[in-house]
Design a protein around this motif. Structure first.
Motif, PDB file in Angstrom:
ATOM      1  N   TYR A  67       0.786  -1.421   0.134  1.00  0.00           N
ATOM      2  CA  TYR A  67      -0.631   0.036   0.451  1.00  0.00           C
ATOM      3  C   TYR A  67       0.695   1.596   0.237  1.00  0.00           C
ATOM      4  CZ  TYR A  67      -4.444  -3.002   1.057  1.00  0.00           C
ATOM      5  OH  TYR A  67      -5.169  -4.197   0.963  1.00  0.00           O
ATOM      6  N   VAL A  85      -5.078  -3.553  11.998  1.00  0.00           N
ATOM      7  CA  VAL A  85      -4.160  -5.005  11.845  1.00  0.00           C
ATOM      8  C   VAL A  85      -2.596  -4.216  13.438  1.00  0.00           C
ATOM      9  CG1 VAL A  85      -2.213  -6.431  11.014  1.00  0.00           C
ATOM     10  CG2 VAL A  85      -4.250  -5.213   9.934  1.00  0.00           C
ATOM     11  N   TYR A  89      -2.167  -6.019  16.894  1.00  0.00           N
ATOM     12  CA  TYR A  89      -0.871  -6.689  17.199  1.00  0.00           C
ATOM     13  C   TYR A  89      -0.533  -6.258  18.542  1.00  0.00           C
ATOM     14  CZ  TYR A  89       4.368  -7.418  17.120  1.00  0.00           C
ATOM     15  OH  TYR A  89       5.184  -7.593  17.457  1.00  0.00           O
ATOM     16  N   GLU A  92      -1.953  -7.844  21.364  1.00  0.00           N
ATOM     17  CA  GLU A  92      -1.979  -9.110  21.765  1.00  0.00           C
ATOM     18  C   GLU A  92      -0.271  -9.317  22.029  1.00  0.00           C
ATOM     19  OE1 GLU A  92      -2.981 -10.597  17.812  1.00  0.00           O
ATOM     20  OE2 GLU A  92      -4.820 -10.696  18.734  1.00  0.00           O
TER      21      GLU A  92
ATOM     22  N   VAL B  73     -15.051 -11.028  10.506  1.00  0.00           N
ATOM     23  CA  VAL B  73     -15.182 -10.822  11.564  1.00  0.00           C
ATOM     24  C   VAL B  73     -15.668 -12.427  12.178  1.00  0.00           C
ATOM     25  CG1 VAL B  73     -16.849  -9.468  13.580  1.00  0.00           C
ATOM     26  CG2 VAL B  73     -15.418  -8.085  11.662  1.00  0.00           C
ATOM     27  N   GLN B  76     -13.519 -15.441  13.000  1.00  0.00           N
ATOM     28  CA  GLN B  76     -12.985 -14.438  14.098  1.00  0.00           C
ATOM     29  C   GLN B  76     -13.251 -15.376  15.722  1.00  0.00           C
ATOM     30  OE1 GLN B  76      -9.219 -11.042  14.003  1.00  0.00           O
ATOM     31  NE2 GLN B  76     -10.704 -10.659  13.150  1.00  0.00           N
ATOM     32  N   TYR B  77     -14.537 -14.800  15.848  1.00  0.00           N
ATOM     33  CA  TYR B  77     -15.472 -14.904  16.813  1.00  0.00           C
ATOM     34  C   TYR B  77     -15.649 -16.037  17.045  1.00  0.00           C
ATOM     35  CZ  TYR B  77     -19.193 -16.028  19.200  1.00  0.00           C
ATOM     36  OH  TYR B  77     -20.542 -16.012  20.032  1.00  0.00           O
ATOM     37  N   GLU B  80     -12.135 -17.363  19.069  1.00  0.00           N
ATOM     38  CA  GLU B  80     -12.501 -16.458  20.511  1.00  0.00           C
ATOM     39  C   GLU B  80     -13.165 -17.067  21.363  1.00  0.00           C
ATOM     40  OE1 GLU B  80     -12.396 -12.483  19.305  1.00  0.00           O
ATOM     41  OE2 GLU B  80     -10.587 -12.414  18.694  1.00  0.00           O
ATOM     42  N   PRO B  93       1.558 -12.823  18.037  1.00  0.00           N
ATOM     43  CA  PRO B  93       1.217 -12.061  17.091  1.00  0.00           C
ATOM     44  C   PRO B  93       1.189 -11.400  16.140  1.00  0.00           C
ATOM     45  CG  PRO B  93       1.896 -11.886  19.553  1.00  0.00           C
ATOM     46  CD  PRO B  93       2.115 -13.790  19.112  1.00  0.00           C
ATOM     47  N   CYS B  94       2.734 -11.714  15.397  1.00  0.00           N
ATOM     48  CA  CYS B  94       3.432 -11.387  14.577  1.00  0.00           C
ATOM     49  C   CYS B  94       1.960 -12.060  13.451  1.00  0.00           C
ATOM     50  CB  CYS B  94       4.378 -11.408  14.289  1.00  0.00           C
ATOM     51  SG  CYS B  94       5.096 -10.376  12.720  1.00  0.00           S
ATOM     52  N   ARG B  96      -0.467 -13.363  13.683  1.00  0.00           N
ATOM     53  CA  ARG B  96      -1.996 -13.476  13.173  1.00  0.00           C
ATOM     54  C   ARG B  96      -1.937 -11.920  12.737  1.00  0.00           C
ATOM     55  NH1 ARG B  96      -5.016 -16.032  17.828  1.00  0.00           N
ATOM     56  NH2 ARG B  96      -6.111 -14.083  17.978  1.00  0.00           N
ATOM     57  N   ALA B  97      -0.612 -10.873  12.714  1.00  0.00           N
ATOM     58  CA  ALA B  97      -0.877  -9.841  11.994  1.00  0.00           C
ATOM     59  C   ALA B  97      -0.874  -9.947  10.590  1.00  0.00           C
ATOM     60  CB  ALA B  97       0.209  -8.823  12.753  1.00  0.00           C
ATOM     61  N   ARG B 100      -4.659 -11.019   9.579  1.00  0.00           N
ATOM     62  CA  ARG B 100      -5.343 -10.221   9.227  1.00  0.00           C
ATOM     63  C   ARG B 100      -4.863  -8.717   8.609  1.00  0.00           C
ATOM     64  NH1 ARG B 100      -4.864  -9.484  15.452  1.00  0.00           N
ATOM     65  NH2 ARG B 100      -6.617 -11.182  16.597  1.00  0.00           N
ATOM     66  N   PHE B 101      -3.280  -8.701   8.127  1.00  0.00           N
ATOM     67  CA  PHE B 101      -3.247  -7.625   7.060  1.00  0.00           C
ATOM     68  C   PHE B 101      -3.872  -8.905   5.746  1.00  0.00           C
ATOM     69  CE2 PHE B 101      -1.258  -4.677   4.014  1.00  0.00           C
ATOM     70  CZ  PHE B 101      -1.155  -5.175   2.775  1.00  0.00           C
ATOM     71  N   TRP B 102      -3.424  -9.575   5.040  1.00  0.00           N
ATOM     72  CA  TRP B 102      -3.398 -10.284   3.461  1.00  0.00           C
ATOM     73  C   TRP B 102      -5.177 -10.871   3.564  1.00  0.00           C
ATOM     74  CZ3 TRP B 102      -0.421  -9.131   0.096  1.00  0.00           C
ATOM     75  CH2 TRP B 102       0.747  -8.927   0.383  1.00  0.00           C
ATOM     76  N   HIS B 104      -7.122  -8.290   4.744  1.00  0.00           N
ATOM     77  CA  HIS B 104      -7.917  -7.464   4.462  1.00  0.00           C
ATOM     78  C   HIS B 104      -7.691  -6.588   2.859  1.00  0.00           C
ATOM     79  CE1 HIS B 104      -8.440  -2.834   4.729  1.00  0.00           C
ATOM     80  NE2 HIS B 104      -7.669  -2.915   4.541  1.00  0.00           N
ATOM     81  N   PHE B 105      -6.153  -7.185   1.772  1.00  0.00           N
ATOM     82  CA  PHE B 105      -5.665  -7.224   0.686  1.00  0.00           C
ATOM     83  C   PHE B 105      -6.938  -8.327   0.359  1.00  0.00           C
ATOM     84  CE2 PHE B 105      -3.306  -6.553  -2.156  1.00  0.00           C
ATOM     85  CZ  PHE B 105      -3.388  -8.158  -3.161  1.00  0.00           C
TER      86      PHE B 105
END
Lengths: 248, 244
Positions: A67, A85, A89, A92, B73, B76-77, B80, B93-94, B96-97, B100-102, B104-105
Motif C-alpha cells: 500500500y 491490524v 498486534y 496481543e 469478524v 475470528q469470533y 474466540e 501476534p506477528c 496473526r497480524a 489479518r493484513f492479507w 484485508h488485502f
C-alpha cells in the motif's frame, strides 16, 4: 539510506523498552491510533516522519510495498501495516495476561461488535471527510456533511450498546473503538471550523459530545490528537505549496 | 430470541456468496453444527434487515439469537468463542497480524480487481482489469516464496488450512469461472506456480469440497449474470457477482 526525522517520545514510568518505530505523521488519524495504543501499553516508541507524497520515503516503500501508506509499525525486524491490524498486534504482543490493559474487550461477542463498528468508521468517515475538506461545490458539501452526520448518528447509538452505560465505548477505560473514532476528532473539529459546518453537534449527539471531551482529557490521549488550529496550519501550508507548484 | 430449531448457531447466507462460504467452511472445520437459511442477497429479508440494519448484507451468523456480521469478524469470533477446538488463527501476534493484513488485502484489493474483470468491456478496459488481478496475485505469490510471510508452506495456515486460506480460497473459485466466461487467463500456473498449487490443494480438502458449489453451477450463474449485464437491463450487477 532513507532520510527521516526521528522523534523520541518522553520515557514513561514503568515503560517497556523495546525497539519500536512508527512510520507516520502526527496529524494522520490512522497514525494517531497506533500512538494511543502504544501509550496505553506503556511501550516506548520512536515516531519516524516520512514523506507520503511522491517521491515517497524509501523506508515507507520498503516496509509497506503493498500500500505504501502510513502507519507502519516496525518491531523485531517485522513491519506491520494497516492501523486496525497494528492496534490488534499491539494489544496481543504486549498483553499482560490478566487483561487489565486490554485494548479489545474480553468477551468474544463484544470483540466482534467493536471490530464491526471500527470497520464501519473506516468505511463511512474518511471518504466524505476528505472530499468535504478538499471539495469546492456547495451542494456537494451539504451532501457530504450529511453523510458524516449520519455516520456519527449511528455511532451515537452504538455507544449505548458498546459502552454499557460507562464513559467510553470500551466501558470504564479507553478501548479499541474509542481509539478508532477518537483519533478522528481533530480531523472532524478542523473540518467544522474550516467549512463552518456542524458535524459533532452537541444537541443532536449528546453522548458522543460528552465522550469526546472525556476521551481527549485521558492521559493516554493527551497531546496526540491535534486541535483544529494545528490542522488548519497544516492544510494552509499544503495549499500554499500546491498553488506555488506550476501545473504539470 | 430463542435459537431456531434448538440450534445455537444459525447462518443466513446465499448459495453463490463467497463470504457465506467462508463462514460455512469455518463452522465445518471447527466441527460446529449449525442451521442454514438461504437468503436472497439482492432482496434482504426482514430477518436480515433486523439483524444487520446498517448494511442489510449477508452473511449473518446468529449465535443464541445475537448477530455476528462481516465474514472475517465472524471467523475470528468462532476462534474466540470456541478456543479449545481447532483454531483458524495462529497463536503468534506477528503471524496473526500477517493473516489479518492479507485478509484485508483479499477484500480491499483482490476481490474488487477480480470483479472488475467480470464487468469489463473487451479491449483496453479488460486488459487493464486483468493486469490488475495479475499484480495482486504477484503479491500473494511473493508471500508464499522465499522471504515471504508464508514461505514454503503448503497452505497459508501451515500444514492445515487456516483463516487466510478460508478467506482467500472462498472466492478464488471465481478466478476459474471468470477465465471461462470472460475468456481471459488469470491464474497462469507458470506465472503463479505457488498460488496455483495452493489453490489446487485447498480445493482438494474434504471440507472445502463439501462447501463450495460445483463449478458448473457457478459457471451457469456467472454466465446468466453476464448475459443480464450485456442485455442492458440497467441493473447494477457489480453487487450480484458474489466476488464480495
Amino acid at each position: 539510506m532513507y532520510s527521516a526525522t526521528g522523534i523520541n517520545c518522553t520515557p514513561m514510568a514503568g515503560a517497556v523498552v523495546e525497539d519500536v518505530k512508527v512510520l507516520g505523521l502526527p496529524l494522520i488519524p490512522f497514525v494517531i491510533r497506533v500512538l494511543i495504543a502504544l501509550r496505553l501499553k506503556r511501550v516506548e516508541y520512536e515516531l519516524v516522519e516520512v514523506q507520503i507524497a511522491e517521491p515517497k520515503s524509501e523506508i515507507l516503500v520498503k516496509s509497506n510495498p503493498v500500500y505504501k501508506k502510513i502507519p507502519v509499525l516496525l518491531h523485531r525486524g517485522k513491519s506491520i501495516c494497516e492501523s486496525a491490524v497494528i492496534v490488534q498486534y499491539i494489544d496481543e504482543e504486549w498483553s499482560d495476561g490478566s487483561g487489565s490493559s486490554s485494548i479489545l474487550p474480553a468477551d468474544p461477542f463484544d470483540r466482534a461488535l467493536v471490530r464491526f463498528w471500527a470497520a464501519y468508521i473506516d468505511d463511512k468517515l474518511p471518504a466524505p471527510v476528505r472530499a468535504l475538506r478538499w471539495g469546492t461545490e456547495a451542494e456537494k458539501a451539504a451532501e457530504l456533511a450529511g453523510q458524516i452526520r449520519q455516520a456519527l448518528g449511528l455511532l451515537e447509538e452504538a455507544f449505548v450498546e458498546c459502552g454499557k452505560g460507562k464513559g467510553f465505548f470500551g466501558g470504564d477505560a479507553v478501548g479499541y473503538l474509542d481509539i478508532a473514532l477518537g483519533s478522528c476528532l481533530g480531523w472532524i473539529r478542523a473540518l467544522e471550523k474550516a467549512k463552518s459546518v456542524k458535524l459533532l453537534d452537541a444537541e443532536k449527539l449528546p453522548r458522543l459530545t460528552g465522550w469526546a471531551e472525556r476521551f481527549l482529557a485521558e492521559e493516554s490521549v493527551k497531546g496526540l490528537v491535534p486541535d483544529a488550529d494545528e490542522y488548519q496550519k497544516f492544510y494552509a501550508a499544503a495549499e500554499a505549496r500546491t498553488s506555488a507548484t506550476p501545473a504539470a | 430470541m430463542d435459537p431456531a430449531g434448538g440450534f445455537d448457531l444459525e447462518l443466513l447466507g446465499s448459495w453463490a456468496d463467497s463470504h457465506t462460504h467462508r463462514v460455512q467452511l469455518a463452522l465445518k472445520l471447527k466441527g460446529l453444527p449449525f442451521e442454514y437459511r438461504e437468503e436472497d442477497s439482492l432482496r434482504p429479508s426482514a430477518a436480515v434487515l433486523l439483524h444487520n440494519p446498517v448494511y442489510g448484507s449477508l452473511p449473518v451468523l446468529l449465535h443464541r439469537g445475537r448477530a455476528l456480521l462481516h465474514s472475517v469478524v465472524i471467523l475470528q469470533y468462532l476462534d474466540e468463542a470456541w478456543p479449545s477446538g481447532r483454531l483458524l488463527l495462529p497463536s503468534d501476534p506477528c503471524d496473526r497480524a500477517a493473516v489479518r493484513f492479507w485478509s484485508h488485502f483479499a477484500d480491499d484489493k483482490l476481490a474488487p480487481s477480480v470483479a472488475a474483470v467480470f464487468s469489463s468491456c473487451p479491449g483496453d478496459g479488460r486488459k487493464a482489469a486483468v493486469d490488475q488481478v495479475h499484480q495482486n496475485l504477484k503479491l500473494l505469490e511473493r508471500e508464499l516464496g522465499g522471504g515471504g510471510a508464508f514461505e514454503g508452506r503448503r497452505f497459508f495456515g501451515g500444514d492445515e488450512i487456516g483463516l487466510l486460506d478460508v478467506v482467500l480460497g472462498c472466492g478464488s473459485y471465481w478466478l476459474a469461472v471468470f477465465e471461462e466466461v470472460m475468456e481471459v487467463k488469470l491464474v497462469d500456473p507458470e506465472a503463479f506456480p505457488r498460488f496455483h498449487a495452493w489453490l489446487r490443494d485447498f480445493e482438494e480438502q474434504r471440507e472445502v469440497k463439501e462447501t463450495i458449489p460445483p463449478i458448473d453451477k457457478l459457471l451457469e450463474y456467472a454466465t446468466a449474470v453476464r448475459q443480464m449485464m450485456l442485455g442492458g437491463t440497467g441493473a447494477d450487477d457489480d453487487n450480484v457477482v458474489a466476488v464480495n
